[in-house]
Write a protein that holds these residues in place. Structure first.
Motif, PDB file in Angstrom:
ATOM      1  N   LEU A   1     -20.779  28.946  98.023  1.00 24.33           N
ATOM      2  CA  LEU A   1     -20.246  27.624  98.332  1.00 24.33           C
ATOM      3  C   LEU A   1     -19.148  27.736  99.393  1.00 24.33           C
ATOM      4  O   LEU A   1     -18.401  28.702  99.421  1.00 24.33           O
ATOM      5  CB  LEU A   1     -19.657  26.978  97.075  1.00 24.33           C
ATOM      6  CG  LEU A   1     -20.641  26.520  95.988  1.00 24.33           C
ATOM      7  CD1 LEU A   1     -19.875  26.063  94.754  1.00 24.33           C
ATOM      8  CD2 LEU A   1     -21.522  25.393  96.513  1.00 24.33           C
ATOM      9  N   PRO A   2     -19.064  26.752 100.287  1.00 26.06           N
ATOM     10  CA  PRO A   2     -17.985  26.771 101.284  1.00 26.06           C
ATOM     11  C   PRO A   2     -16.626  26.778 100.589  1.00 26.06           C
ATOM     12  O   PRO A   2     -16.417  26.093  99.592  1.00 26.06           O
ATOM     13  CB  PRO A   2     -18.204  25.459 102.063  1.00 26.06           C
ATOM     14  CG  PRO A   2     -19.614  25.067 101.789  1.00 26.06           C
ATOM     15  CD  PRO A   2     -19.930  25.573 100.416  1.00 26.06           C
ATOM     16  N   LYS A   3     -15.720  27.570 101.124  1.00 26.47           N
ATOM     17  CA  LYS A   3     -14.400  27.711 100.505  1.00 26.47           C
ATOM     18  C   LYS A   3     -13.417  26.751 101.169  1.00 26.47           C
ATOM     19  O   LYS A   3     -12.580  27.142 101.987  1.00 26.47           O
ATOM     20  CB  LYS A   3     -13.946  29.168 100.571  1.00 26.47           C
ATOM     21  CG  LYS A   3     -14.841  30.112  99.743  1.00 26.47           C
ATOM     22  CD  LYS A   3     -14.419  31.553  99.875  1.00 26.47           C
ATOM     23  CE  LYS A   3     -15.220  32.454  98.945  1.00 26.47           C
ATOM     24  NZ  LYS A   3     -16.639  32.520  99.276  1.00 26.47           N
ATOM     25  N   PHE A   4     -13.554  25.478 100.806  1.00 26.59           N
ATOM     26  CA  PHE A   4     -12.649  24.433 101.271  1.00 26.59           C
ATOM     27  C   PHE A   4     -11.522  24.248 100.254  1.00 26.59           C
ATOM     28  O   PHE A   4     -11.724  24.444  99.050  1.00 26.59           O
ATOM     29  CB  PHE A   4     -13.385  23.111 101.462  1.00 26.59           C
ATOM     30  CG  PHE A   4     -14.438  23.134 102.531  1.00 26.59           C
ATOM     31  CD1 PHE A   4     -14.087  23.044 103.868  1.00 26.59           C
ATOM     32  CD2 PHE A   4     -15.781  23.243 102.205  1.00 26.59           C
ATOM     33  CE1 PHE A   4     -15.049  23.062 104.859  1.00 26.59           C
ATOM     34  CE2 PHE A   4     -16.753  23.262 103.181  1.00 26.59           C
ATOM     35  CZ  PHE A   4     -16.390  23.173 104.514  1.00 26.59           C
ATOM     36  N   GLU A   5     -10.362  23.798 100.727  1.00 25.53           N
ATOM     37  CA  GLU A   5      -9.199  23.668  99.858  1.00 25.53           C
ATOM     38  C   GLU A   5      -9.356  22.591  98.780  1.00 25.53           C
ATOM     39  O   GLU A   5      -8.749  22.686  97.723  1.00 25.53           O
ATOM     40  CB  GLU A   5      -7.953  23.309 100.686  1.00 25.53           C
ATOM     41  CG  GLU A   5      -7.574  24.348 101.710  1.00 25.53           C
ATOM     42  CD  GLU A   5      -8.161  24.072 103.082  1.00 25.53           C
ATOM     43  OE1 GLU A   5      -7.521  24.447 104.077  1.00 25.53           O
ATOM     44  OE2 GLU A   5      -9.260  23.476 103.157  1.00 25.53           O
ATOM     45  N   ASP A   6     -10.139  21.575  99.038  1.00 19.27           N
ATOM     46  CA  ASP A   6     -10.166  20.408  98.158  1.00 19.27           C
ATOM     47  C   ASP A   6     -11.363  20.373  97.216  1.00 19.27           C
ATOM     48  O   ASP A   6     -11.682  19.329  96.649  1.00 19.27           O
ATOM     49  CB  ASP A   6     -10.118  19.127  99.001  1.00 19.27           C
ATOM     50  CG  ASP A   6      -8.863  19.078  99.875  1.00 19.27           C
ATOM     51  OD1 ASP A   6      -7.789  19.457  99.369  1.00 19.27           O
ATOM     52  OD2 ASP A   6      -8.965  18.682 101.044  1.00 19.27           O
ATOM     53  N   LEU A   7     -12.036  21.515  97.029  1.00 17.44           N
ATOM     54  CA  LEU A   7     -13.170  21.599  96.112  1.00 17.44           C
ATOM     55  C   LEU A   7     -12.785  22.479  94.931  1.00 17.44           C
ATOM     56  O   LEU A   7     -12.909  23.694  94.975  1.00 17.44           O
ATOM     57  CB  LEU A   7     -14.401  22.171  96.819  1.00 17.44           C
ATOM     58  CG  LEU A   7     -15.058  21.307  97.893  1.00 17.44           C
ATOM     59  CD1 LEU A   7     -16.180  22.064  98.583  1.00 17.44           C
ATOM     60  CD2 LEU A   7     -15.595  20.018  97.290  1.00 17.44           C
ATOM     61  N   ASP A   8     -12.295  21.871  93.857  1.00 15.12           N
ATOM     62  CA  ASP A   8     -11.838  22.649  92.709  1.00 15.12           C
ATOM     63  C   ASP A   8     -12.966  23.441  92.054  1.00 15.12           C
ATOM     64  O   ASP A   8     -12.720  24.467  91.403  1.00 15.12           O
ATOM     65  CB  ASP A   8     -11.187  21.732  91.667  1.00 15.12           C
ATOM     66  CG  ASP A   8      -9.743  21.408  92.017  1.00 15.12           C
ATOM     67  OD1 ASP A   8      -9.234  21.996  92.995  1.00 15.12           O
ATOM     68  OD2 ASP A   8      -9.141  20.568  91.331  1.00 15.12           O
ATOM     69  N   GLU A   9     -14.220  22.980  92.230  1.00 16.03           N
ATOM     70  CA  GLU A   9     -15.330  23.683  91.593  1.00 16.03           C
ATOM     71  C   GLU A   9     -15.565  25.054  92.219  1.00 16.03           C
ATOM     72  O   GLU A   9     -16.313  25.875  91.662  1.00 16.03           O
ATOM     73  CB  GLU A   9     -16.616  22.850  91.663  1.00 16.03           C
ATOM     74  CG  GLU A   9     -17.060  22.468  93.063  1.00 16.03           C
ATOM     75  CD  GLU A   9     -16.536  21.099  93.477  1.00 16.03           C
ATOM     76  OE1 GLU A   9     -17.253  20.417  94.220  1.00 16.03           O
ATOM     77  OE2 GLU A   9     -15.420  20.734  93.049  1.00 16.03           O
ATOM     78  N   THR A  10     -14.958  25.339  93.366  1.00 10.05           N
ATOM     79  CA  THR A  10     -15.102  26.667  93.980  1.00 10.05           C
ATOM     80  C   THR A  10     -14.055  27.658  93.474  1.00 10.05           C
ATOM     81  O   THR A  10     -14.068  28.813  93.872  1.00 10.05           O
ATOM     82  CB  THR A  10     -14.993  26.572  95.516  1.00 10.05           C
ATOM     83  OG1 THR A  10     -13.670  26.145  95.867  1.00 10.05           O
ATOM     84  CG2 THR A  10     -16.020  25.610  96.085  1.00 10.05           C
ATOM     85  N   LEU A  11     -13.155  27.206  92.599  1.00 13.73           N
ATOM     86  CA  LEU A  11     -12.080  28.070  92.123  1.00 13.73           C
ATOM     87  C   LEU A  11     -12.450  28.760  90.814  1.00 13.73           C
ATOM     88  O   LEU A  11     -13.154  28.205  89.975  1.00 13.73           O
ATOM     89  CB  LEU A  11     -10.799  27.250  91.925  1.00 13.73           C
ATOM     90  CG  LEU A  11     -10.254  26.519  93.151  1.00 13.73           C
ATOM     91  CD1 LEU A  11      -8.982  25.766  92.778  1.00 13.73           C
ATOM     92  CD2 LEU A  11     -10.006  27.479  94.302  1.00 13.73           C
TER      93      LEU A  11
END
Length: 292
Positions: free
Chosen positions: A120-130
């Motif tokens: 998944l793209p590691k954008f700051e505003d996507l909590d599901e990537t954390l």
């Protein structure tokens, strides 16, 4: 930014030294915070894990750059819940200081919060990537929430800092020492695992721009392009003029790790783009005495 000193915690660390050097060259008045016994030309020495550690600062404080943490890379800080509690205590002291002077905070977090092996793209505003999967990373995640709830904060998710002052345990340090010591640079697996190495100079440039801006929120502070372990080894050999690569018969558990962090938010809102000067940063490490 209001008048007053800019408090920099972790001022004697890898990133802290670079940040202080850049800010000292500007018109900002600095107050470096170091551990007791630490050396700075002018600063405030304290144990930042103790209650009211910053109560003696009289101010006024214009802003805080909070870089200090019990980072597991240091030999004295294993990645345990007890060590994570030290990071949380530091954060609590800094938050108390910020509230006392109602000043902005730049909080150093980590790109390590992103889920390992995810495409998944590691954008700051996507909590599901954390996926804060260790005690230290959970403390950093909690720190992010703490300062974002405060409101007047910039959270810096920093990738892998590289520059003068690195520890021996850092992978770039190990590669440099192997090359200069005429030992093989040993790669696990296929050498395709990625890391995102950002020079401390680029991080310091981000801090300078953020201090002069009213922008708040979470930002990836990372290089534009990650490199594989093979690419890092080749760059070290090229810059040092010595060394050779050898593949260890050891699988890399992080073989699929990708470290491509989106930094377009920082470019759009702050005009900041990392220079990706890996070769020149590695050149600065020739002859470096890496710390333990």
């Amino acid at each position: 930014m209001n008048k007053g000193v800019v408090v920099v915690t972790g001022a004697a660390g890898l990133v802290g030294q670079a940040v202080c050097s850049v800010l000292q060259g500007s018109s900002m008045d600095l107050l470096p915070i170091v551990r007791q016994g630490g050396r700075v030309d002018r600063g405030f020495a304290c144990d930042l894990t103790q209650p009211d550690a910053l109560a003696g600062i009289e101010g006024p404080v214009a802003a805080i750059v909070h870089l200090a943490a019990a980072v597991p890379m240091a030999v004295e800080f294993p990645d345990t819940e007890e060590t994570a509690a030290l990071t949380r205590a530091m954060d609590a002291n800094v938050l108390a200081l910020a509230k006392r002077f109602q000043c902005p905070v730049l909080y150093a977090s980590s790109c390590g919060l992103y889920r390992k092996g995810s495409d998944l793209p590691k954008f700051e505003d996507l909590d599901e990537t954390l996926d804060p999967c260790t005690p230290y990373l959970r403390a950093k995640y909690d720190g992010e929430r703490l300062f974002l709830d405060y409101g007047n904060a910039v959270v810096m998710r920093i990738s892998a800092p590289i520059g003068r002052g690195m520890r021996k345990s850092a992978i770039a340090s190990r590669f440099v020492e192997a090359a200069l010591g005429e030992a093989p640079i040993r790669l696990w697996g296929s050498g395709t695992r990625q890391q995102n190495f950002i020079s401390v100079a680029d991080i310091a440039a981000f801090v300078y721009l953020a201090l002069g801006s009213d922008v708040r929120g979470v930002f990836n502070v990372a290089a534009r392009h990650p490199v594989s372990m093979r690419e890092l080894a080749e760059a070290v050999i090229d810059v040092m003029g010595a060394g050779r690569i050898e593949y260890a018969n050891t699988p890399d558990p992080n073989e699929r790790e990708r470290a491509d962090y989106d930094i377009t938010k920082a470019a759009r809102l702050l005009g900041w783009v990392a220079q990706d000067n890996l070769a020149s940063t590695l050149a600065e490490l020739k002859g470096e005495q890496f710390r333990l």
